[in-house]
Motif scaffolding. Structure first.
Motif, mmCIF file in Angstrom:
data_model
loop_
_atom_site.group_PDB
_atom_site.id
_atom_site.type_symbol
_atom_site.label_atom_id
_atom_site.label_comp_id
_atom_site.label_asym_id
_atom_site.label_seq_id
_atom_site.Cartn_x
_atom_site.Cartn_y
_atom_site.Cartn_z
ATOM 1 N N GLN A 1 0.828 -1.200 0.000
ATOM 2 C CA GLN A 1 0.000 0.000 0.000
ATOM 3 C C GLN A 1 0.866 1.255 0.000
ATOM 4 N N LEU A 2 1.982 1.201 0.740
ATOM 5 C CA LEU A 2 2.925 2.323 0.749
ATOM 6 C C LEU A 2 3.488 2.544 -0.649
ATOM 7 N N LEU A 3 3.870 1.469 -1.310
ATOM 8 C CA LEU A 3 4.415 1.563 -2.666
ATOM 9 C C LEU A 3 3.389 2.177 -3.619
ATOM 10 N N ALA A 4 2.148 1.717 -3.519
ATOM 11 C CA ALA A 4 1.093 2.232 -4.391
ATOM 12 C C ALA A 4 0.854 3.714 -4.153
ATOM 13 N N THR A 5 0.933 4.124 -2.895
ATOM 14 C CA THR A 5 0.710 5.530 -2.558
ATOM 15 C C THR A 5 1.852 6.405 -3.050
ATOM 16 N N LEU A 6 3.081 5.955 -2.841
ATOM 17 C CA LEU A 6 4.241 6.761 -3.216
ATOM 18 C C LEU A 6 4.326 6.979 -4.726
ATOM 19 N N PHE A 7 3.956 5.959 -5.509
ATOM 20 C CA PHE A 7 4.139 6.040 -6.952
ATOM 21 C C PHE A 7 2.824 6.041 -7.731
ATOM 22 N N ASP A 8 1.718 6.240 -7.032
ATOM 23 C CA ASP A 8 0.423 6.311 -7.695
ATOM 24 C C ASP A 8 0.186 5.076 -8.568
ATOM 25 N N ILE A 9 0.472 3.902 -8.008
ATOM 26 C CA ILE A 9 0.319 2.651 -8.743
ATOM 27 C C ILE A 9 -1.137 2.196 -8.682
ATOM 28 N N ARG A 10 -1.723 2.002 -9.851
ATOM 29 C CA ARG A 10 -3.129 1.613 -9.935
ATOM 30 C C ARG A 10 -3.258 0.105 -10.146
ATOM 31 N N ALA A 11 -4.493 -0.351 -10.157
ATOM 32 C CA ALA A 11 -4.740 -1.788 -10.215
ATOM 33 C C ALA A 11 -4.208 -2.422 -11.494
ATOM 34 N N ASP A 12 -4.240 -1.687 -12.618
ATOM 35 C CA ASP A 12 -3.822 -2.268 -13.894
ATOM 36 C C ASP A 12 -2.338 -2.061 -14.183
ATOM 37 N N PHE A 13 -1.583 -1.601 -13.196
ATOM 38 C CA PHE A 13 -0.147 -1.368 -13.385
ATOM 39 C C PHE A 13 0.575 -2.698 -13.649
#
Length: 468
Positions: A169-181
């Motif tokens: 979740q931290l990684l997704a927040t820091l880099f704006d990673i979405r579900a289809d990444f």
């Protein structure tokens, strides 16, 4: 190039600490969501009884994750060199040795190898890696390579982030990673600057409200997080507007499961992040500066920061907890909108027995318990954005004879867990794109349905009798 970097891992650290440390020091970062093959090279092959095959054989011979062709062609690595072949074959092989360091493996340093077999595909094999940091990862976990400059040129610090961990979740927040990444390259300094600009755009409004002595009203009117239902409805409205639709009807959509994933994991996630950014910004200003405008000296500011540190810490921890808790309730709201959009009768959160309250019963508990010939067509639909071991709680809702379908947008469910669910009669209902995805392990299981399949096979044929 970035500044010279020393590597020390003397003290035990969490994966979150390692990730933050890497992002402070790397000038460029490759992030890749691992496919099944990217993990299976490190996992031992099992026999029919689930025991490791003698000889230590792994599940495939890939020997490491693939590196995307776009990364190979970029300046992330030094240019590959043509390998002189001695086997008489003419197909070109390009390669480059690189220095890698693995803080999750006691800071081990390795000479790894990039190798591009032009005859096979466009991607590049990365070999010479420790199996220990890959072998236990769940599906759709992440591989991260940060480029740093050491005494002998580029050094690549490597991490894996398990998809079932809090760090994802931290990684997704820091880099704006979405579900289809799937994969991407980032410059941490640029990513941080963009986030800073988003905060500063809102900061002018916060400062104006504080100077006017109206920051409390400003927070209530412009910086408060909507309730979960309100935020879910905002995401649904945005989807409908974008696609020119009037309702979210699963029978009118090509891939209703993918729609659920898009609304919950992409559209609503973006809305949530913006609201949370605003909410926490105002809370921090009020915590440090108070609600009434007054002059601050540098000494006053330092004292206020130190005095309010416990409160600041609580605000930041609350933000992290808020991200975790909202997703489950939100997903239920999207399921409800889809059932309503398809005119599918249901009851929500009905107590069927002591401590058993499934998310949805189709069409109703009364129908399911009616004892008629059609009663067996009724079913339980539970919604979980993330499963882990929580599916076992859902299994208890079956009551021994009820059909149970569990819908999720979670892509990190391991094959053995899917088999366990099948043994209990639990059917999984997932986004259509995940059913055949090479990032997940859903493929080939008879108890796994796309949401569209679920509606066509288990709902549409029964609508007439349900609506009576």
């Amino acid at each position: 190039m970035s500044k010279q970097t020393e590597f020390t891992f003397d003290q035990p650290t969490t994966d979150a600490d390692l990730l933050r440390s890497l992002l402070k020091r790397a000038d460029k970062v490759l992030i890749k969501k691992l496919s099944n093959n990217d993990r299976n090279w490190a996992r031992k092959k099992l026999d029919a009884e689930g025991n490791p095959v003698p000889g230590g054989k792994t599940m495939n011979n890939q020997a490491g994750p693939y590196i995307p062709a776009e990364t190979r062609k970029s300046d992330f690595f030094l240019p590959l060199q043509l390998l002189e072949r001695t086997d008489g074959k003419s197909d070109e092989i390009w390669h480059r040795e690189i220095s890698t360091v693995w803080p999750q493996n006691e800071g081990e340093r390795r000479t790894s190898n990039l190798r591009w077999y032009t005859s096979k595909n466009t991607e590049t094999h990365l070999t010479g890696l420790p199996k220990s940091v890959f072998k236990d990862l769940l599906p759709a976990s992440f591989f991260i390579m940060g480029r740093l400059t050491g005494n002998d040129g580029y050094i690549y610090e490597c991490l894996t982030i398990d998809s079932g961990s809090e760090e994802v979740q931290l990684l997704a927040t820091l880099f704006d990673i979405r579900a289809d990444f799937v994969a991407g390259m980032f410059e941490p300094a640029t990513v941080q600057a963009e986030e800073r600009e988003r905060v500063l755009d809102f900061a002018d409004q916060v400062i104006a409200a504080w100077l006017a002595g109206t920051i409390e009203d400003f927070e209530a009117n412009s910086a408060s997080m909507p309730k979960t239902l309100e935020l879910a409805q905002m995401a649904q409205a945005a989807f409908l507007k974008t696609h020119g639709l009037e309702k979210i009807d699963p029978f009118a959509l090509d891939s209703p499961g993918d729609v659920l994933r898009e609304i919950s994991r992409s559209i609503e996630w973006e809305l949530f992040k913006e609201f949370q950014r605003r909410e926490r910004s105002v809370q921090l200003v009020r915590a440090v500066l108070g609600d009434k405008p007054r002059k601050f000296t540098p000494s006053d500011m330092m004292r206020a920061l130190l005095d309010e540190f416990p409160r600041i810490d609580t605000i930041l921890l609350s933000a992290a907890q808020q991200r975790k808790s909202r997703a489950g309730y939100s997903y239920e709201h999207h399921i409800e909108a889809m059932l309503t959009g398809g005119s599918i009768p249901f009851q929500k959160q009905v107590i069927i027995e002591a401590k058993k309250r499934p998310d949805f019963i189709l069409p109703s508990l009364k129908f399911m318990n009616s004892g008629t010939d059609k009663a067996s067509t009724g079913l339980i639909l539970s919604a979980k954005t993330t499963l882990r071991e929580r599916w076992k709680q859902v299994e208890r809702e079956m009551g021994g004879h009820r059909r149970l379908f569990l819908t999720t947008v979670d892509e990190n469910i391991a094959g053995n867990a899917i088999e366990d669910m099948a043994s209990f009669g639990v059917h999984l209902v997932i986004p259509e794109s995940l059913k055949e995805s090479k990032l997940s392990e859903y493929k080939g299981y008879s108890n796994v349905l796309g949401f569209g399949e679920f509606c066509e096979i288990n709902v549409r044929p029964n609508l007439a009798s349900w609506n009576k």
